[in-house]
Motif scaffolding. Structure first.
Motif, PDB file in Angstrom:
ATOM      1  N   UNK A  15       0.732  -1.158   0.148  1.00 59.56           N
ATOM      2  CA  UNK A  15      -0.098   0.073   0.048  1.00 59.56           C
ATOM      3  C   UNK A  15       1.029   1.208  -0.017  1.00 59.56           C
ATOM      4  N   UNK A  16       1.845   1.329   0.688  1.00 57.61           N
ATOM      5  CA  UNK A  16       2.810   2.464   0.752  1.00 57.61           C
ATOM      6  C   UNK A  16       3.514   2.568  -0.385  1.00 57.61           C
ATOM      7  N   UNK A  17       3.868   1.419  -0.859  1.00 56.98           N
ATOM      8  CA  UNK A  17       4.814   1.502  -2.397  1.00 56.98           C
ATOM      9  C   UNK A  17       3.987   2.084  -3.400  1.00 56.98           C
ATOM     10  N   UNK A  18       2.638   1.787  -3.557  1.00 55.15           N
ATOM     11  CA  UNK A  18       1.950   2.599  -4.573  1.00 55.15           C
ATOM     12  C   UNK A  18       1.861   3.851  -4.279  1.00 55.15           C
ATOM     13  N   UNK A  19       1.943   4.391  -3.217  1.00 58.50           N
ATOM     14  CA  UNK A  19       1.833   6.009  -2.839  1.00 58.50           C
ATOM     15  C   UNK A  19       3.139   6.598  -3.431  1.00 58.50           C
ATOM     16  N   UNK A  20       4.093   5.841  -2.847  1.00 58.58           N
ATOM     17  CA  UNK A  20       5.566   6.309  -3.056  1.00 58.58           C
ATOM     18  C   UNK A  20       5.841   6.273  -4.759  1.00 58.58           C
ATOM     19  N   UNK A  21       5.332   5.360  -5.380  1.00 59.56           N
ATOM     20  CA  UNK A  21       5.424   5.366  -6.963  1.00 59.56           C
ATOM     21  C   UNK A  21       4.628   6.402  -7.584  1.00 59.56           C
ATOM     22  N   UNK A  22       3.545   6.875  -6.886  1.00 62.36           N
ATOM     23  CA  UNK A  22       2.605   8.115  -7.336  1.00 62.36           C
ATOM     24  C   UNK A  22       3.467   9.188  -7.292  1.00 62.36           C
ATOM     25  N   UNK A  23       4.360   9.323  -6.346  1.00 63.12           N
ATOM     26  CA  UNK A  23       4.852  10.601  -6.012  1.00 63.12           C
ATOM     27  C   UNK A  23       4.358  11.269  -4.984  1.00 63.12           C
ATOM     28  N   UNK A  24       3.526  10.606  -4.241  1.00 63.04           N
ATOM     29  CA  UNK A  24       2.680  11.121  -3.049  1.00 63.04           C
ATOM     30  C   UNK A  24       3.646  11.639  -1.869  1.00 63.04           C
ATOM     31  N   UNK A  25       3.391  12.555  -1.236  1.00 61.72           N
ATOM     32  CA  UNK A  25       4.297  13.260  -0.020  1.00 61.72           C
ATOM     33  C   UNK A  25       4.022  12.222   1.325  1.00 61.72           C
TER      34      UNK A  25
ATOM     35  N   UNK B 214      11.314   5.127   0.218  1.00 60.42           N
ATOM     36  CA  UNK B 214      11.934   6.041  -0.384  1.00 60.42           C
ATOM     37  C   UNK B 214      13.410   6.264  -0.387  1.00 60.42           C
ATOM     38  N   UNK B 215      14.091   5.736   0.731  1.00 63.77           N
ATOM     39  CA  UNK B 215      15.464   5.763   0.771  1.00 63.77           C
ATOM     40  C   UNK B 215      15.810   4.735  -0.217  1.00 63.77           C
ATOM     41  N   UNK B 216      15.177   3.567  -0.271  1.00 63.60           N
ATOM     42  CA  UNK B 216      15.443   2.433  -1.091  1.00 63.60           C
ATOM     43  C   UNK B 216      15.467   2.874  -2.711  1.00 63.60           C
ATOM     44  N   UNK B 217      14.443   3.562  -2.953  1.00 62.32           N
ATOM     45  CA  UNK B 217      14.326   4.088  -4.370  1.00 62.32           C
ATOM     46  C   UNK B 217      15.528   5.226  -4.629  1.00 62.32           C
ATOM     47  N   UNK B 218      15.869   6.066  -3.579  1.00 58.28           N
ATOM     48  CA  UNK B 218      17.214   6.841  -3.988  1.00 58.28           C
ATOM     49  C   UNK B 218      18.367   6.057  -3.985  1.00 58.28           C
ATOM     50  N   UNK B 219      18.417   4.590  -3.571  1.00 52.84           N
ATOM     51  CA  UNK B 219      19.641   3.929  -3.852  1.00 52.84           C
ATOM     52  C   UNK B 219      20.234   4.112  -2.340  1.00 52.84           C
ATOM     53  N   UNK B 220      19.544   4.432  -1.368  1.00 56.13           N
ATOM     54  CA  UNK B 220      20.519   4.393  -0.045  1.00 56.13           C
ATOM     55  C   UNK B 220      20.052   3.206   0.658  1.00 56.13           C
TER      56      UNK B 220
END
Length: 311
Positions: A259-269, A304-310
């Protein structure tokens, strides 16, 4: 508690006083106060009436020790006692006295479930007779604390360690990173009982914003727990559960992640995600109202950190 279980507890007494009649205004004030008190949650009232310390027999020679909101297990044998998380100095002191009432054997081993202080402070109470055991990754963190109340582990392991004492076998198993990077589980194969602290709450959401947690590894860790042979699941807080609760909590983490991944992919804050993400399936779980928004926050930051490669 099943028939035949034995409970040893320390209760706190509540002293009441009789008061002479006062003026009507005073009575009115007292009535208002009584009304306010009666409006407090039943959960808080029930908790205030419980003893601070309690020992419950789980199986032959296996006991659950609860100190306020924390709990651990200990095993008595003809050759000595194995204690898990000593919790605090106050808790360990009381526990040592109660163990002496059950057996004349000394505590031979103290097992730390992980390095977090709220579970292992007070180990010094058993330092006169015990060997202290932890996962290898916990030892350097305990050394960093330099707390005299927490003896540094004498014996560590990386994957699995067996303790055979007085005809009892205790298996210490590392199932990977989850709530921490050094959490172990304690398996009692003869009793089909597993003690697992902080990373498998029973019908309760995860603790706040997943501090020190590794969500993806956590899910894999739970899968490994599900492969172990046990029936009874004893957590570090709350009610005792069953093996099925490990699968249920894994399902919760997977649903939360998706559920949270879906929001991250949408660019939600973050704030948008906290307002949007809901998991009605788990609304009846304990702490959902208070901690679920923080669970969303912790998962959002992690993804979000994983998406940034952290890392």
């Amino acid at each position: 508690m099943a028939s035949g279980d034995r409970t040893v507890s320390r209760s706190c007494a509540i002293k009441t006083e009789t008061r002479p009649r006062g003026h009507l205004a005073l009575w009115g004030l007292l009535l208002l106060l009584a009304g306010w008190l009666s409006g407090q949650s039943s959960e808080a009232a029930a908790q205030s009436s419980r003893p601070d310390d309690e020992i419950t027999k789980l199986a032959d020679d296996v006991y659950l020790f609860r100190h306020r909101f924390h709990q651990s297990i200990f095993i008595t044998t003809p050759k000595g006692v194995i204690v898990t998380d000593p919790i605090s100095l106050e808790a360990a002191t009381w526990l040592k006295g109660e163990i002496k009432k059950l057996t004349d054997q000394p505590v031979r081993y103290v097992v730390y479930s992980h390095d977090h202080n709220d579970h292992i402070t007070g180990g010094s109470v058993f330092a006169d007779t015990a060997v202290f055991v932890s996962h290898a990754a916990a030892r350097p963190k305990i050394l960093e604390e330099a707390d005299a109340k927490i003896p540094v582990p004498d014996l560590t392991f990386t994957d699995r360690l067996f303790i055979d004492l007085g005809g009892k076998r205790v298996e210490l198993i590392y199932t990977g990173r989850n709530h921490s990077d050094n959490s172990l589980v304690v398996l009692l194969p003869q009793n089909k009982l597993l003690f697992a602290v902080d990373f498998i709450p029973i019908e309760t959401v995860a603790y706040r914003a997943l501090p020190d947690g590794y969500p993806d590894d956590w899910i894999e860790s739970l899968k490994k727990v599900e492969q172990l042979d046990f029936e009874t699941l004893v957590p570090g807080h709350g009610k005792v559960g069953k093996k099925e609760h490990a699968r249920l909590f894994r399902g919760y983490l997977e649903d939360l992640r998706a559920a949270v991944q879906e929001q991250v992919q949408k660019g939600a804050s973050l704030e948008e995600a906290k307002k949007t993400v809901r998991l009605p399936k788990y609304e009846q779980w304990q702490r959902y109202a208070e901690w679920f928004p923080e669970n969303v926050e912790g998962m959002y930051r992690y993804l979000s950190e994983r998406r940034k490669g952290q890392p």
